[in-house]
Motif scaffolding. Structure first.
Motif, short mmCIF file in Angstrom:
data_model
loop_
_atom_site.label_atom_id
_atom_site.label_comp_id
_atom_site.label_asym_id
_atom_site.label_seq_id
_atom_site.Cartn_x
_atom_site.Cartn_y
_atom_site.Cartn_z
N ASP A 1 0.86 -1.19 0.00
CA ASP A 1 0.00 0.00 0.00
C ASP A 1 0.89 1.23 0.00
OD1 ASP A 1 0.90 0.41 2.63
OD2 ASP A 1 -0.82 -0.63 3.50
N GLN A 2 0.29 2.39 0.18
CA GLN A 2 1.06 3.63 0.06
C GLN A 2 2.15 3.78 1.12
OE1 GLN A 2 -1.26 7.32 1.29
NE2 GLN A 2 -2.95 5.89 1.11
N THR A 3 2.04 3.07 2.22
CA THR A 3 3.07 3.18 3.27
C THR A 3 4.42 2.66 2.79
OG1 THR A 3 2.59 1.01 4.27
CG2 THR A 3 1.34 2.91 5.09
N TYR A 4 4.43 1.87 1.74
CA TYR A 4 5.68 1.33 1.21
C TYR A 4 6.56 2.40 0.55
CZ TYR A 4 5.19 -3.62 2.22
OH TYR A 4 5.13 -4.82 2.87
N TRP A 5 6.02 3.59 0.39
CA TRP A 5 6.80 4.68 -0.20
C TRP A 5 7.50 5.54 0.86
CZ3 TRP A 5 8.10 4.21 -4.91
CH2 TRP A 5 7.24 3.64 -5.87
N ARG A 6 7.30 5.21 2.13
CA ARG A 6 7.73 6.11 3.22
C ARG A 6 9.22 6.43 3.20
NH1 ARG A 6 6.96 0.94 5.08
NH2 ARG A 6 8.67 0.01 6.28
N LEU A 7 10.06 5.50 2.75
CA LEU A 7 11.50 5.72 2.77
C LEU A 7 11.97 6.58 1.59
CD1 LEU A 7 12.71 2.12 3.74
CD2 LEU A 7 12.28 4.07 5.25
N VAL A 8 11.13 6.67 0.56
CA VAL A 8 11.49 7.43 -0.64
C VAL A 8 10.90 8.84 -0.61
CG1 VAL A 8 11.22 7.54 -3.15
CG2 VAL A 8 11.78 5.36 -2.06
N THR A 9 9.63 8.95 -0.24
CA THR A 9 8.95 10.26 -0.33
C THR A 9 9.59 11.33 0.54
OG1 THR A 9 7.34 9.48 1.33
CG2 THR A 9 6.71 9.31 -0.99
N LYS A 10 10.16 10.94 1.67
CA LYS A 10 10.74 11.94 2.58
C LYS A 10 11.88 12.73 1.91
CE LYS A 10 13.92 8.70 4.90
NZ LYS A 10 14.29 8.07 6.19
N PHE B 1 11.32 -5.20 -4.54
CA PHE B 1 10.90 -3.98 -3.82
C PHE B 1 12.09 -3.09 -3.46
CE2 PHE B 1 8.00 -7.46 -3.10
CZ PHE B 1 6.74 -6.90 -3.30
N PRO B 2 12.81 -2.57 -4.45
CA PRO B 2 14.01 -1.78 -4.13
C PRO B 2 13.71 -0.50 -3.36
CG PRO B 2 13.43 -1.55 -6.46
CD PRO B 2 12.58 -2.66 -5.90
N HIS B 3 12.48 0.02 -3.46
CA HIS B 3 12.14 1.23 -2.71
C HIS B 3 12.06 0.97 -1.21
CE1 HIS B 3 8.57 -0.91 -3.83
NE2 HIS B 3 7.73 -0.10 -3.23
N ILE B 4 12.00 -0.32 -0.83
CA ILE B 4 12.04 -0.70 0.58
C ILE B 4 13.41 -1.25 0.95
CG2 ILE B 4 11.22 -2.51 2.18
CD1 ILE B 4 9.33 -0.21 2.16
N SER B 5 13.99 -2.05 0.07
CA SER B 5 15.26 -2.71 0.39
C SER B 5 16.49 -1.87 0.05
CB SER B 5 15.36 -4.06 -0.34
OG SER B 5 15.35 -3.88 -1.74
N ALA B 6 16.37 -0.97 -0.93
CA ALA B 6 17.52 -0.13 -1.33
C ALA B 6 17.02 1.28 -1.67
CB ALA B 6 18.24 -0.76 -2.53
N PRO B 7 16.37 1.94 -0.70
CA PRO B 7 15.73 3.24 -1.00
C PRO B 7 16.68 4.31 -1.49
CG PRO B 7 15.81 2.85 1.38
CD PRO B 7 16.17 1.56 0.71
N GLU B 8 17.92 4.33 -0.97
CA GLU B 8 18.87 5.37 -1.38
C GLU B 8 19.21 5.27 -2.86
OE1 GLU B 8 19.71 7.98 0.31
OE2 GLU B 8 18.50 7.26 2.00
N GLU B 9 19.31 4.05 -3.36
CA GLU B 9 19.58 3.83 -4.79
C GLU B 9 18.42 4.37 -5.64
OE1 GLU B 9 22.05 1.90 -6.49
OE2 GLU B 9 23.08 0.80 -4.90
N VAL B 10 17.21 4.10 -5.18
CA VAL B 10 16.01 4.55 -5.90
C VAL B 10 15.91 6.07 -5.86
CG1 VAL B 10 13.48 4.52 -5.89
CG2 VAL B 10 14.75 2.39 -5.53
N ILE B 11 16.14 6.65 -4.69
CA ILE B 11 16.06 8.10 -4.52
C ILE B 11 17.06 8.80 -5.45
CG2 ILE B 11 16.60 10.00 -2.93
CD1 ILE B 11 15.46 8.11 -0.68
N GLN B 12 18.30 8.28 -5.47
CA GLN B 12 19.33 8.92 -6.30
C GLN B 12 18.98 8.84 -7.78
OE1 GLN B 12 21.89 10.76 -5.02
NE2 GLN B 12 21.98 11.38 -7.17
#
Length: 266
Positions: free
Chosen positions: A32-41, A249-260
């Motif tokens: 659900d939308q909570t899975y974006w919490r590490l990226v959206t911030k 699910f890289p946005h949960i397991s590797a959020p920094e990579e996704v953010i960059q």
């Protein structure tokens, strides 16, 4: 039934409310939308942030779900259009994980004014292998998966979650995903899962012409790297970014990579 899209999809508006740039995040199956919490911030100071729950997932009202309606991915795309129009969104960036990468694309094809850029994260236009196409699954694989879902859903969850999450050294990630899957009604999970795995939207890629970033885990049992390459080849204005991540699910397991990757693209 007719329902306000903000209530139906439990839409959350966060981030910089005064920003003229909007990021819309769509989640994948079983989450659900909570899975974006590490990226959206990482984007909340500069952008307006929109997250939502797909019908049948998260806190979306059960009454909004229909097995018949949501057996096609276009219905989820229509929901994205409805909520975007309700919020008067124009020229936003749509960031979709897995199935939402494709439903976001379908929404953009139907209502091109809504989104000017797209980010696909471990997304696939077709999960089944075909002639000269590697999707990752054979029909026999899916038949076995469906059978396990229908025979003992919770036993299926306990096997499916760690396999798709990867990252065995971080068991808490698989536990979170298993709990998320377990919260779904088994009949809803089955219908949604089948709608995703049986879909084929390769021909829709020809109709799609938005500037796109394709983020692909280097190791994903659900969406192999070949699928990311296929998207890159068939989406005219796209760039492929293969990240050093394990699982779907890289946005949960590797959020920094996704953010960059997203920051570089934006």
């Amino acid at each position: 039934m007719n329902m306000n899209p903000i209530e139906k999809n439990i839409v959350t508006v966060a981030g910089n409310q005064n920003s003229e740039e909007t990021l819309v995040f769509g989640h994948g199956f079983g989450t659900d939308q909570t899975y974006w919490r590490l990226v959206t911030k990482a984007f909340s100071e500069q952008y307006k942030i929109i997250t939502f729950d797909n019908v049948g997932a998260g806190k979306s009202p059960p009454i909004a779900y229909s097995n018949n309606k949501y057996s096609q991915l276009q219905s989820y795309a229509d929901d994205i259009i409805d909520l975007a129009e309700n919020l008067q969104i124009k020229d936003a960036t749509f960031i979709g994980h897995s199935v939402s990468g494709i439903t976001g694309m379908l929404a953009s094809i139907k209502a091109p004014e809504l989104f000017s850029k797209h980010v696909f994260i471990n997304a696939s236009p077709r999960y089944l292998n075909d002639t000269e196409y590697i999707g990752g699954f054979e029909q026999s694989d899916l038949k076995d998966l469906y059978n396990k879902m229908q025979t003992n859903y919770h036993a299926w969850v306990s096997g499916f979650a760690p396999t798709f999450m990867g990252n065995p050294e971080k068991p808490e990630l698989a536990i979170e995903f298993a709990n998320s899957l377990a919260s779904l009604r088994p009949d809803v999970a089955y219908t949604v899962c089948k709608a995703i795995f049986e879909s084929d939207h390769r021909k829709d890629l020809i109709k799609f012409n938005k500037k796109s970033l394709i983020i692909q885990s280097i190791k994903d049992i659900a969406v192999p790297v070949e699928v990311g390459k296929y998207l890159n080849k068939n989406i005219k204005d796209s760039v492929l970014f293969v990240i050093n991540a394990d699982g779907h699910f890289p946005h949960i397991s590797a959020p920094e990579e996704v953010i960059q990757a997203i920051k570089t693209f934006l």
